[in-house]
Structure formats: structure tokens, C-alpha cells
Motif scaffolding. Structure first.
Motif, PDB file in Angstrom:
ATOM      1  N   LEU A 352       0.822  -1.744   0.061  1.00 36.61           N
ATOM      2  CA  LEU A 352       0.181   0.237   0.056  1.00 36.61           C
ATOM      3  C   LEU A 352       1.366   0.982  -0.252  1.00 36.61           C
ATOM      4  N   GLU A 353       1.776   1.140   0.394  1.00 34.81           N
ATOM      5  CA  GLU A 353       2.912   2.520   0.723  1.00 34.81           C
ATOM      6  C   GLU A 353       3.489   2.967  -0.334  1.00 34.81           C
ATOM      7  N   ASP A 354       3.350   1.510  -1.296  1.00 36.69           N
ATOM      8  CA  ASP A 354       3.978   2.712  -2.918  1.00 36.69           C
ATOM      9  C   ASP A 354       2.626   3.308  -3.524  1.00 36.69           C
ATOM     10  N   SER A 355       2.041   3.318  -3.309  1.00 32.25           N
ATOM     11  CA  SER A 355       0.685   4.556  -4.184  1.00 32.25           C
ATOM     12  C   SER A 355       1.034   5.497  -4.213  1.00 32.25           C
ATOM     13  N   PRO A 356       0.745   6.793  -5.111  1.00 35.65           N
ATOM     14  CA  PRO A 356       1.175   8.055  -3.911  1.00 35.65           C
ATOM     15  C   PRO A 356       0.669   8.731  -3.389  1.00 35.65           C
ATOM     16  N   ALA A 357      -0.635   8.706  -2.905  1.00 32.07           N
ATOM     17  CA  ALA A 357      -1.396   9.429  -1.563  1.00 32.07           C
ATOM     18  C   ALA A 357      -0.494   9.151  -0.287  1.00 32.07           C
ATOM     19  N   HIS A 358      -0.183   7.570  -0.046  1.00 30.91           N
ATOM     20  CA  HIS A 358       1.038   7.396   1.229  1.00 30.91           C
ATOM     21  C   HIS A 358       2.005   7.380   0.824  1.00 30.91           C
ATOM     22  N   ALA A 359       3.124   7.457  -1.144  1.00 33.35           N
ATOM     23  CA  ALA A 359       3.991   7.477  -0.081  1.00 33.35           C
ATOM     24  C   ALA A 359       4.631   8.858  -0.108  1.00 33.35           C
ATOM     25  N   ILE A 360       3.780   9.870  -0.751  1.00 33.44           N
ATOM     26  CA  ILE A 360       4.242  11.694  -0.135  1.00 33.44           C
ATOM     27  C   ILE A 360       3.226  12.141   1.015  1.00 33.44           C
ATOM     28  N   GLY A 361       2.702  10.299   1.546  1.00 34.48           N
ATOM     29  CA  GLY A 361       2.001  11.348   2.623  1.00 34.48           C
ATOM     30  C   GLY A 361       1.044  12.023   3.099  1.00 34.48           C
ATOM     31  N   GLU A 362       0.337  11.879   1.669  1.00 36.93           N
ATOM     32  CA  GLU A 362      -1.195  13.325   2.014  1.00 36.93           C
ATOM     33  C   GLU A 362      -2.188  12.646   2.695  1.00 36.93           C
ATOM     34  N   TYR A 363      -2.415  10.453   2.938  1.00 40.22           N
ATOM     35  CA  TYR A 363      -3.666  10.201   2.957  1.00 40.22           C
ATOM     36  C   TYR A 363      -3.493   9.385   4.696  1.00 40.22           C
ATOM     37  N   PRO A 364      -4.185   9.996   5.694  1.00 42.62           N
ATOM     38  CA  PRO A 364      -5.672  10.337   5.198  1.00 42.62           C
ATOM     39  C   PRO A 364      -6.111  12.254   5.593  1.00 42.62           C
ATOM     40  N   GLY A 365      -4.600  12.228   5.301  1.00 48.26           N
ATOM     41  CA  GLY A 365      -4.814  14.082   5.166  1.00 48.26           C
ATOM     42  C   GLY A 365      -4.619  14.751   6.531  1.00 48.26           C
ATOM     43  N   THR A 366      -5.397  15.445   7.571  1.00 42.90           N
ATOM     44  CA  THR A 366      -4.805  16.675   8.796  1.00 42.90           C
ATOM     45  C   THR A 366      -6.580  16.700   9.108  1.00 42.90           C
ATOM     46  N   GLY A 367      -7.248  16.232   9.947  1.00 45.15           N
ATOM     47  CA  GLY A 367      -8.544  17.755  10.163  1.00 45.15           C
ATOM     48  C   GLY A 367      -9.348  17.666   9.339  1.00 45.15           C
ATOM     49  N   GLY A 368      -9.364  15.608   8.830  1.00 43.58           N
ATOM     50  CA  GLY A 368     -10.692  15.823   7.268  1.00 43.58           C
ATOM     51  C   GLY A 368     -10.724  17.019   6.580  1.00 43.58           C
ATOM     52  N   THR A 369      -9.830  17.106   6.063  1.00 39.99           N
ATOM     53  CA  THR A 369      -8.519  17.892   5.294  1.00 39.99           C
ATOM     54  C   THR A 369      -7.395  17.063   4.640  1.00 39.99           C
ATOM     55  N   VAL A 370      -7.800  16.441   2.887  1.00 42.26           N
ATOM     56  CA  VAL A 370      -6.600  15.862   2.666  1.00 42.26           C
ATOM     57  C   VAL A 370      -6.418  17.087   0.849  1.00 42.26           C
ATOM     58  N   ASN A 371      -4.522  17.457   1.103  1.00 43.78           N
ATOM     59  CA  ASN A 371      -4.551  18.349  -0.746  1.00 43.78           C
ATOM     60  C   ASN A 371      -3.753  17.247  -1.051  1.00 43.78           C
ATOM     61  N   TYR A 372      -4.516  16.899  -2.676  1.00 41.74           N
ATOM     62  CA  TYR A 372      -4.181  16.270  -3.619  1.00 41.74           C
ATOM     63  C   TYR A 372      -2.866  16.460  -4.281  1.00 41.74           C
ATOM     64  N   ASN A 373      -2.445  16.191  -3.621  1.00 42.84           N
ATOM     65  CA  ASN A 373      -0.459  16.985  -3.950  1.00 42.84           C
ATOM     66  C   ASN A 373       0.349  16.416  -4.834  1.00 42.84           C
ATOM     67  N   GLU A 374      -0.599  14.643  -5.197  1.00 43.28           N
ATOM     68  CA  GLU A 374       0.333  14.143  -6.133  1.00 43.28           C
ATOM     69  C   GLU A 374       0.407  14.427  -7.793  1.00 43.28           C
ATOM     70  N   GLY A 375      -1.377  15.757  -7.903  1.00 46.05           N
ATOM     71  CA  GLY A 375      -1.243  16.175  -8.843  1.00 46.05           C
ATOM     72  C   GLY A 375      -1.748  15.055 -10.146  1.00 46.05           C
ATOM     73  N   ILE A 376      -1.096  15.260 -11.497  1.00 49.51           N
ATOM     74  CA  ILE A 376      -1.548  13.987 -12.354  1.00 49.51           C
ATOM     75  C   ILE A 376      -0.682  13.446 -12.513  1.00 49.51           C
ATOM     76  N   LEU A 377       0.476  12.964 -11.756  1.00 46.24           N
ATOM     77  CA  LEU A 377       0.472  11.413 -11.047  1.00 46.24           C
ATOM     78  C   LEU A 377      -0.830  10.947 -10.024  1.00 46.24           C
ATOM     79  N   VAL A 378      -1.271  10.042 -10.656  1.00 47.96           N
ATOM     80  CA  VAL A 378      -1.714   9.156  -9.667  1.00 47.96           C
ATOM     81  C   VAL A 378      -2.387   8.356 -10.670  1.00 47.96           C
ATOM     82  N   GLY A 379      -2.079   6.995  -9.307  1.00 49.15           N
ATOM     83  CA  GLY A 379      -2.312   5.573 -10.195  1.00 49.15           C
ATOM     84  C   GLY A 379      -1.313   5.274 -11.027  1.00 49.15           C
ATOM     85  N   TYR A 380      -1.593   4.783 -12.168  1.00 45.16           N
ATOM     86  CA  TYR A 380       0.494   4.449 -13.198  1.00 45.16           C
ATOM     87  C   TYR A 380       1.018   5.218 -13.596  1.00 45.16           C
ATOM     88  N   ARG A 381       0.187   6.350 -13.759  1.00 43.68           N
ATOM     89  CA  ARG A 381       0.851   7.940 -14.231  1.00 43.68           C
ATOM     90  C   ARG A 381       2.379   7.872 -13.252  1.00 43.68           C
TER      91      ARG A 381
END
Length: 521
Positions: A352-381
Motif C-alpha cells: 500500500l505504501e507504494d501508492s502515491p497518496a501514501h508514498a507522499i504522506g497525504e493520506y488520510p490528511g489532517t483534520g478531515g482535509t486531504v490535499n491532492y499533492n500528487e497532482g497529475i501523477l495518479v495511479g499508473y502515471r
């Protein structure tokens, strides 16, 4: 937002002609989606010219005037004791009478609702339809068969030969579990559901002996909105594994039906990990040790971690929740009556930690807010651009035959006036049995002024080929396929420069490559 999350909705509206769109529970840019004027009105109704109804998910409405002005047309399932207390009941009437809400806003909602009712002929005579006919059931079987993904097939263990295999161990809770009713709003009331064990019994009859063992059992309970509660029984788990090992030792082949169930793949709950629940990892390793000819069929709607045994087991399939004919579909695939042709619609990470949101430390966010800082690099990208090796890549899926790609045809220099651009190739079935291949076309923008993925899927074709047959495949690429969304100008841009064309059997298994120079003049 524009490149990853919106295209599916845009296609449904502008190409599919949907008549209703539902707004969900979460917030976007600080606004609840059912009160989000940018999404519901600016984009959906005005930019995309959506003529239908926007309705809320159940209890997803939080206001009267803001939601009405934002573009919500129909409120559903608000948790109040009396209907008159709905935001769009007495409070909406009061807002109009007091002058706080223009009557024209309500008129538009009525027009949209009536428009949908007329479009589906609610006011006229409606002909009787058909339900669960033999034709429907055959279509359900075909859909299930074409969805199965052959992830691994070492030494061509599959397909099994019904004339030479004398006994099969069928193992796993998912071998006998029905999944159609589960998952709350995703559940259905199927007329019947053929389980994997029943499908194999239908196929093999008295020709092959089936040795069934439960192997593992469901020891969990999903509590809506709260999570999964486990009640493990270690002694019972050990006993089940021992029984499965005994069945495997007595059989020519062992087939384990594992994966998840709707305690995990459900609504109102995010999975906290990608691990196989219960004692499945221990089971699979023990069964494989007892019988090296072990096949694992994963039944789930999402990826799971299998790195503990993926290199050991010779054959692995992703079977999904395959519906009412699922068991028959699995049997047809396993014994070669149908050649698998499914492809993974997601990347299966090693962990799981290989996935972008987890690898960059964004998920599960802070205080109910998640920033999608992976930008365009989602999934296979992300995996391709950052060179992260997955367990199985996006678009992956093997066959019982082989396909050769050849004769790529593409212009070397392309001007905007030349679009759409035609891309051609030939695909040949070089094996000894018929099969279907999904030819995938990826585009890479090598000279963009903003961060772009290494490649992006821009088209695919599923083609049936008899043994030895060759077909020519053509794709067309329009300006959208070369564009990215420029947030500064709020527009789509196709910049001049070198673009790469990659054609293959998956996002990693690229068979043909070419490039062209694009000019916007």
C-alpha cells in the motif's frame, strides 16, 4: 481535477446522455458537493450543457438556499422525522415566499425533473420490458468471462485439461460465498448466483473428482460507518488450513478462491490496508507447499497485497465479483473453454505504501482535509513516471495464446490542421488457439512546460483473432489527446514539440514505439 477526475463524468454527460447526476457527501474546496456551485452549475450545467437532474446522495444535503442556488435539483433521504422538514420542502417554500430565493430557480428545477420524467416516458404508455431472460443470463456469463484477468501463468499451468486432470482441490470461503446481495447500495437481488464451487461442479460433473475444503472462514463483521470487527479463532483457523493441505495433497491441482468480501468492499467504509484478511496468506503458502500446482483466484473489487506468495504460486487470476454466472465463468476460464482477455483497470502495488497518496504522506490528511499533492501523477502515471515497480501494472492481463504487434504507421510531422491523427498497426495471433487482445495506445509528451506523466492511455481496442489471424487496427488522436489543462489560463493546451506513441499489451508491455513532431501552426 480536469484530467483525472472529471473526464468520466464529462463522457457520461456529453457522450452517454445521462439524465441524472448525484452529488456526494464530501467537500470540495471547502464546500459540500451538493452546495458546490462551481461543480454543479459552472461546470456540469453550463460548460457541459447538462439538461437533466442533479440529486443528492442520501442525507447529503446540508442547506436550502445555498444548495438551491448551487444547482441541486432534488433532495433525497435527509435524516429528519417529517418530510416537511427537508431542506427542499417547507424551508424552500418559505425562502421563495420571503423573497430570499428567486422563483425562477425553483422553476428550473421543476423543468428539469419533468424533462427527465417525459424522457423516460413516465406519463405515457410504457411497453413491458424483460427481466432475467436466458439472453440476459448468457450476457452476464459473457461479461464475467471477459472480465477475468490472468495475472500469472508460469509454465502454462492453465488451462487445465479435463481429460488428464483426475482430481481438483477446491479451497476457500469465497468458493461457496454469494456476493451479489452485499455492499449495501451496490448489492442486488439476483435471481440466482452460481458460486465457484457450483460452477466447477457444473463443468466437471463425474469426470473429475472435487475435494472441497473451506481453508479459511469469514470471522469478521462490518458495522456500517464504524468499520470491521474481527472475532478470530486461532485453533479453528489452524484446523481449516490442515484440512485444506490434506485436500491439496490428495489432488492433482489445488484451486484457492480467496480475496475479499463485502465486509471490505462496501460503502460507508474506507479500507485501512490492502492485506488479505483472515489467514489467507498462511493458507496459500501451506497449500502450495503441499501441492506446487496451486492456482489462486482473487475475488474482490479492489487490489490486495499478495507479495508474500506471488512468486511462489504458478497461476493467479483476478476474478472480481463476477455476478450471477460467475462460477460458470471461472470454470470456463480455468478449463480452457474460454480464453481470458481481461486487463487490470488499476495498478496492483506490491504494498500500500507504494501508492502515491501514501508514498507522499497525504493520506488520510489532517483534520478531515486531504490535499491532492500528487497532482497529475495518479495511479499508473505515478508508478511509471517515478519508476516504482508494481506487483502487476495497469492494463496487464495474459492470454492462453500469444499476440505479435507490427507495422506501426504514423506521420512524423503533424500540424494542428492535420488532426485528428491516425495511428495504425497490425496484430497477429501467433498461438494455436483463438483469443482476444486489448491493444492499448499511450501518448507521452516529452517537451511539455509543465509536469507530465511518462505516458497516458489515450485509446484501446479489443480485437478477436483466430489462431494465425492478422488484423489491422486503427486509432485516431484528436487535439484533446495531446492536451493538458492549464490552470493559469483555465484552458486546454496542446503545446508544440515531440510526442511519443506507445502501443502494447499493458502500460509496461510496450510492443511498438514511434514519435511525431507536433506544431500548432
Amino acid at each position: 481535477l480536469r484530467e483525472i477526475y472529471m473526464p468520466g463524468f464529462k463522457a457520461a454527460v456529453q457522450q452517454g446522455g445521462v439524465l441524472s447526476v448525484m452529488c456526494s457527501y464530501n467537500k470540495f474546496r471547502g464546500e459540500y458537493l451538493c452546495s458546490n456551485a462551481y461543480l454543479l452549475t459552472d461546470v456540469l450545467k453550463e460548460e457541459w450543457d447538462f439538461p437533466g437532474v442533479v440529486l443528492s446522495d442520501w442525507d447529503a444535503t446540508h442547506s436550502t438556499i445555498p444548495a438551491a442556488k448551487a444547482g441541486l435539483d432534488l433532495e433525497m433521504g435527509t435524516n429528519v422525522s417529517d418530510y416537511k422538514d427537508y431542506y427542499f420542502a417547507d424551508p424552500l417554500i418559505d425562502a421563495v415566499r420571503s423573497g430570499k430565493l428567486d422563483k425562477k430557480v425553483v422553476d428550473d428545477k421543476v423543468r428539469r425533473i419533468l424533462g427527465v420524467m417525459f424522457a423516460i416516458n413516465m406519463f405515457g404508455e410504457r411497453s413491458n420490458g424483460s427481466l432475467n431472460t436466458p439472453e440476459h443470463q448468457q450476457f452476464a456469463l459473457k461479461v464475467a468471462e471477459e472480465a477475468v484477468v490472468l495475472l500469472k501463468n508460469e509454465n502454462n499451468l492453465l488451462p487445465l485439461d479435463i481429460s488428464s486432470v483426475k482430481s481438483v482441490a477446491v479451497i476457500g470461503d469465497n468458493a461457496t460465498r454469494e456476493h451479489a446481495p452485499g455492499g449495501y447500495s451496490s448489492g442486488i437481488k439476483a435471481l440466482y448466483e452460481v458460486t465457484p464451487l457450483e460452477g466447477l461442479q457444473n463443468k466437471l460433473k463425474d469426470k473429475v473428482k472435487i475435494n472441497f475444503a473451506l481453508g479459511y472462514e469469514k470471522t469478521s463483521q462490518e458495522i456500517f460507518g464504524k468499520g470491521v470487527v474481527y472475532s478470530p479463532n486461532p485453533e479453528r483457523a489452524t484446523q481449516l488450513i490442515e484440512e485444506a493441505v490434506a485436500a491439496a495433497e490428495q489432488s492433482d491441482v489445488a484451486i484457492i478462491f480467496g480475496g475479499l468480501n463485502h465486509d471490505f468492499d462496501t460503502e460507508g467504509l474506507d479500507r485501512t490496508d490492502m492485506k488479505l484478511p483472515y489467514t489467507q496468506n498462511e493458507l496459500i503458502k501451506a497449500v502450495h507447499q503441499a501441492n506446487p500446482s496451486t492456482i489462486v483466484v482473487l475475488i474482490s473489487g479492489s487490489p490486495v497485497e499478495i507479495y508474500e506468495w506471488a512468486d511462489l504460486v504458478p497461476s493467479i487470476l483476478q476474478g472480481w465479483y463476477a455476478g450471477m454466472e460467475g462460477g460458470n465463468a471461472f470454470a470456463n476460464i480455468l478449463f480452457g473453454d474460454v480464453n481470458p482477455s481481461g486487463k487490470l483497470p488499476f495498478t496492483m502495488p506490491v504494498k500500500l505504501e507504494d501508492s502515491p497518496a501514501h508514498a507522499i504522506g497525504e493520506y488520510p490528511g489532517t483534520g478531515g482535509t486531504v490535499n491532492y499533492n500528487e497532482g497529475i501523477l495518479v495511479g499508473y502515471r505515478y508508478f511509471l513516471t517515478r519508476n516504482i515497480e508494481p506487483q502487476f501494472c495497469f492494463g496487464h492481463g495474459l492470454s492462453y495464446t500469444q499476440f505479435a504487434y507490427s507495422d506501426l504507421k504514423i506521420k512524423e510531422s503533424v500540424k494542428e490542421v492535420d488532426l485528428p491523427l491516425e495511428v495504425g498497426l497490425k496484430v497477429t495471433n501467433t498461438g494455436d488457439r483463438p483469443g482476444m487482445e486489448v491493444v492499448q495506445l499511450y501518448v507521452g509528451d516529452k517537451q511539455a512546460t509543465v509536469e507530465r506523466p511518462d505516458r497516458e492511455l489515450k485509446g484501446f481496442r479489443k480485437v478477436y483473432l483466430s489462431a494465425g489471424e492478422e488484423k489491422e487496427i486503427k486509432f485516431t488522436l484528436d487535439r484533446d489527446a495531446l492536451s493538458f489543462y492549464d490552470s493559469e489560463s483555465s484552458s486546454w493546451k496542446a503545446e508544440p514539440g515531440i510526442f511519443t506513441i506507445l502501443l502494447g499489451s499493458s502500460s509496461q508491455d510496450i510492443r511498438l514505439m514511434g514519435e511525431f513532431n507536433y506544431s500548432d501552426k
